[in-house]
Design a protein around this motif. Structure first.
Motif, short mmCIF file in Angstrom:
data_model
loop_
_atom_site.label_atom_id
_atom_site.label_comp_id
_atom_site.label_asym_id
_atom_site.label_seq_id
_atom_site.Cartn_x
_atom_site.Cartn_y
_atom_site.Cartn_z
N ARG A 187 0.81 -1.29 0.08
CA ARG A 187 0.10 0.03 -0.12
C ARG A 187 0.83 1.33 -0.01
O ARG A 187 2.21 1.09 0.28
N MET A 188 0.19 2.42 -0.20
CA MET A 188 0.79 3.56 -0.17
C MET A 188 1.38 4.02 1.42
O MET A 188 0.70 3.79 2.45
N PHE B 67 1.48 10.25 -0.55
CA PHE B 67 1.34 11.06 -1.70
C PHE B 67 -0.34 11.10 -1.44
O PHE B 67 -0.99 10.16 -1.24
N ARG B 68 -0.97 12.17 -1.69
CA ARG B 68 -2.35 12.47 -1.48
C ARG B 68 -3.11 11.76 -2.68
O ARG B 68 -2.63 11.61 -3.86
N ARG B 69 -4.31 11.08 -2.36
CA ARG B 69 -5.04 10.48 -3.47
C ARG B 69 -5.79 11.65 -4.27
O ARG B 69 -5.91 11.02 -5.54
N VAL C 25 4.89 5.86 -7.85
CA VAL C 25 4.28 5.30 -6.56
C VAL C 25 4.53 3.83 -6.32
O VAL C 25 4.87 3.43 -5.30
N SER D 276 6.38 2.78 -2.78
CA SER D 276 5.92 1.83 -1.87
C SER D 276 6.28 0.49 -1.83
O SER D 276 6.13 -0.22 -0.73
N PRO E 264 -0.90 9.45 4.26
CA PRO E 264 -0.16 8.87 3.28
C PRO E 264 0.85 9.89 2.52
O PRO E 264 0.80 11.09 2.54
N LEU F 190 -3.81 12.37 -7.75
CA LEU F 190 -3.93 11.17 -8.92
C LEU F 190 -5.13 10.85 -9.03
O LEU F 190 -5.39 10.54 -10.47
N TRP G 41 -2.63 4.48 -5.92
CA TRP G 41 -2.92 5.02 -4.64
C TRP G 41 -3.30 3.65 -3.83
O TRP G 41 -2.92 3.66 -2.72
N TYR G 42 -4.14 2.94 -4.31
CA TYR G 42 -4.71 1.73 -3.36
C TYR G 42 -3.84 0.62 -3.45
O TYR G 42 -3.46 0.19 -2.45
#
Length: 407
Positions: free
Chosen positions: A11-12, A23-25, A115, A119, A21, A28, A68-69
């Motif tokens: 995961r992030m 990096f923000r969702r 990403v 991760s 996190p 993206l 992101w997920y």
């Protein structure tokens, strides 16, 4: 299957010391939406994909948000989507030439690789980068979608771009791991320092009892009317010698624990009887505190010191983080042990931070170890402690110490 499951669960990561996190969702999601519209238009207008423009655009845009997920799953999708879109374009005689992918796919591959590198482990990212480049190269070579020299040139330039995205993400991941390792090392050091401080305080308590034993053993033959027998006198002398040897060993151990911290402290350890002075010092710091002692606290010296230190650390946190907040300190003693509760309400919004002044004018009520010190002290006595925010926005600390055998 275990390796696949581990990769799927990547995961992030969160920023060190927070639950946010790295990096923000939202960025993206916005980028995925822009790419979806742009890719749909490009595939339909310039690629002659027709009704397949939308599915191709979804495959070429969706992995940005999916990353992101599930970063590894997003990479798998884009690694498969590149050759698949190339095959569809060749089959439809699209005028767009992949070198080795269509140019618009790069805008998806870059954030996904970044990403993924942020991760996943470095070897996973490296393998993903190699597989991505090999899949794209094999696709254009197999379908003969471009001139061989153009493919070589395209693969070289695309590889450098993907490698740059991977290196940037990996560098940020490495900084995060270094920060976590440093924080873990600091945490271990703080725990060791707190245990050392607890050992010093326990030394003071135990040394007092051993001194009493030594004095009583030495004076017992002279306090017994009619004297004592020779064997009894030798037994008392042995007890006195053992107590003195224990005191000597404890002083040596304490000296090793102190190291070069400074001179030994000669002041007696605080206890329950000093809570009033502690509370008064906190009031002088600007925090309204109420102290309540319920029951008859007949506790051992070690438990008395522990109760005082728990209250001291909890009040120190109130002064630092919730100045001027209404605070209540409750000490309850019963046949099963003693409980300590420190509850504070939310601080006034306009209240500035104040400097904590402990008893005797010392800056800081505790030594800055907070919950670490509380847990170490309570665990040493077989008790339990809980701490956390309340629904009203305040904070509460609750600790319970079981009744000791010598209390």
């Amino acid at each position: 299957m275990g390796v696949v499951r581990d990769l799927y669960d990547v995961r992030m990561p969160t920023s060190p010391g927070t639950d946010r996190p790295m990096f923000r969702r939202r960025p993206l999601a916005v980028l995925a939406g822009i790419l979806l519209v742009g890719n749909t238009t490009l595939f339909a207008a310039a690629g002659n994909f027709g009704v397949l423009a939308v599915p191709a655009a979804v495959l070429a845009s969706g992995p940005v948000l999916l990353a992101w997920y599930r970063p590894v799953a997003a990479w798998v999708v884009i690694a498969v989507a590149g050759p698949l879109i190339t095959y569809v374009g060749v089959a439809l005689a699209s005028p767009m030439t992949p070198l080795p992918w269509y140019f618009n796919v790069l805008f998806t591959q870059l954030p996904v690789m970044y990403v993924l590198a942020l991760s996943a482990a470095r070897r996973v990212t490296a393998i993903a980068c190699v597989v991505t480049i090999a899949a794209g190269t094999a696709a254009v070579a197999l379908f003969r979608a471009a001139d061989p020299m153009a493919v070589v040139t395209g693969v070289g330039s695309w590889s450098l771009v993907l490698l740059a995205a991977m290196l940037v993400g990996d560098a940020r991941r490495a900084r995060r791991l270094d920060t976590l390792r440093a924080a873990e090392e600091v945490g271990r050091t703080r725990i060791l320092e707190e245990r050392t401080r607890i050992a010093r305080e326990l030394h003071d308590v135990v040394a007092h009892h051993m001194s009493v034993i030594a004095v009583q053993a030495a004076s017992a033959p002279y306090r017994v009317e009619g004297g004592v027998s020779g064997p009894a006198a030798r037994e008392f002398a042995a007890i006195n010698a053992a107590a003195r040897a224990s005191l000597r060993d404890m002083r040596l151990l304490l000296g090793a624990l102190r190291g070069t911290d400074g001179p030994a402290r000669t002041a007696p350890q605080p206890g329950l009887t000093d809570l009033d002075e502690l509370v008064e010092s906190v009031r002088r710091a600007g925090v309204p505190v109420r102290l309540a002692v319920a029951g008859e606290p007949s506790v051992s010296p070690v438990e008395s010191v522990t109760v005082y230190r728990i209250a001291q650390e909890a009040l120190s946190n109130v002064v630092r983080h919730a100045p001027a907040a209404e605070t209540t300190v409750v000490v309850r003693a019963d046949a099963d042990g003693v409980a300590v509760e420190v509850d504070n309400e939310p601080p006034p919004r306009t209240t500035p931070a104040v400097e904590a002044r402990g008893p005797g004018g010392r800056t800081g009520l505790g030594l800055g170890l907070g919950l670490i010190g509380m847990r170490e002290r309570v665990a040493a006595l077989g008790g339990e402690v809980t701490a956390g925010a309340t629904e009203e926005g305040g904070f509460t600390v609750r600790a319970r110490l079981p009744k000791g055998d010598d209390a």
